[in-house]
Design a protein around this motif. Sequence first.
Motif, PDB file in Angstrom:
ATOM      1  N   VAL A 190       0.789   1.279   0.797  1.00 28.67           N
ATOM      2  CA  VAL A 190      -0.659   1.503   0.791  1.00 28.67           C
ATOM      3  C   VAL A 190      -1.335   0.302   0.138  1.00 28.67           C
ATOM      4  N   ALA A 191      -2.619   0.136   0.430  1.00 28.92           N
ATOM      5  CA  ALA A 191      -3.400  -0.900  -0.238  1.00 28.92           C
ATOM      6  C   ALA A 191      -3.797  -0.425  -1.627  1.00 28.92           C
ATOM      7  N   LEU A 192      -3.980  -1.364  -2.537  1.00 30.05           N
ATOM      8  CA  LEU A 192      -4.431  -1.026  -3.879  1.00 30.05           C
ATOM      9  C   LEU A 192      -5.771  -0.301  -3.798  1.00 30.05           C
ATOM     10  N   GLY A 193      -5.877   0.817  -4.503  1.00 29.25           N
ATOM     11  CA  GLY A 193      -7.104   1.593  -4.466  1.00 29.25           C
ATOM     12  C   GLY A 193      -7.215   2.513  -3.263  1.00 29.25           C
ATOM     13  N   SER A 194      -6.136   2.657  -2.482  1.00 37.42           N
ATOM     14  CA  SER A 194      -6.172   3.489  -1.284  1.00 37.42           C
ATOM     15  C   SER A 194      -6.496   4.938  -1.636  1.00 37.42           C
TER      16      SER A 194
END
Length: 314
Positions: A190-194
């Motif tokens: 996942v992307a950071l802050g997802s």
Amino acid sequence: MAEAGALPPDKPTQPRTPWRRAQAHGWLAALIALGVAGGVGLCSPPTAAHRWLHALAPTAFTLPAPGPLLLQARERGVLRVGVREYPRPSPPGDPQPAEPDNYDAGLARHIAQQLGVAVQLVGLAPQQVAAATAAGQVDLVLAGSPNGQAAAPAPLHGTVPYVKGPGRIVVLRKSPLERPAQLAGQNVCVALGSPYAQPLRERLGARPVPFRSAVHAVSAFMAGECAALAEDEGLLQRLLAQTEWRFYRVFDDAIAPAPSAQVLLAQADPVSARHLDALLDQWRAQGLQAQARLQRTSEVMLEVALLQDGAICH
């Protein structure tokens, strides 16, 4: 990730090399092509519904007065906003400095514009947020959902979520995984802050692995670092339409985003929170959030294309 610090808006951090000038022209051509092929519709005439919304906006979305926190920014003439940042793909031997996440930065500029002030973007890693707010470096934080199981850092006071839209999960076409419930104990990129990390962890028992950005998460997934990738539905639909993605498939079930990706205030200020809540309602109703999601999708597609053409981002 770079140290926290102000990033002046719309100014290059260093002179462009010939490669970067060529890259800029290539990105422009690709963006035009993506806009046509992907239905971004930046130049399409407004529909009757859009015209009606814009005509209605001045009366239906009269914003309440800002509170002390936002009034201080107005007196200062600058709204300081903490955002995510990451380096864009670059050729071997020419790493790029981290730049603000465009989704976060776009909303920060919109808030500042409505307040009638300039914006100062401050790139923050998750572990820097609490210290930056305690030191008075930022007024607001836009950094997606908090990393890990903890809620927002203690000094912050949240308002309504600003990241909405269903997510999807992608796996290898030959993967034995057939449904989300089978992700228990599996690594998911996942992307950071997802906003999808919390549902993956709490509802499915998966292990979300955060990467600095969506393109980093995509790259890690394609390199086999995770059993699955969770991202915005629109972005994954565009990726799966690419020839290179014929070896992947998407689960049928969507993931609802967690409500933890909120605009966070650096101090308790219910009046400013109400002002921001109304502003976000306006942002969504006028279709600006939908535009921001489409723009994010096109930008990540460009970054993925650069990655596949030999540029690197690690």
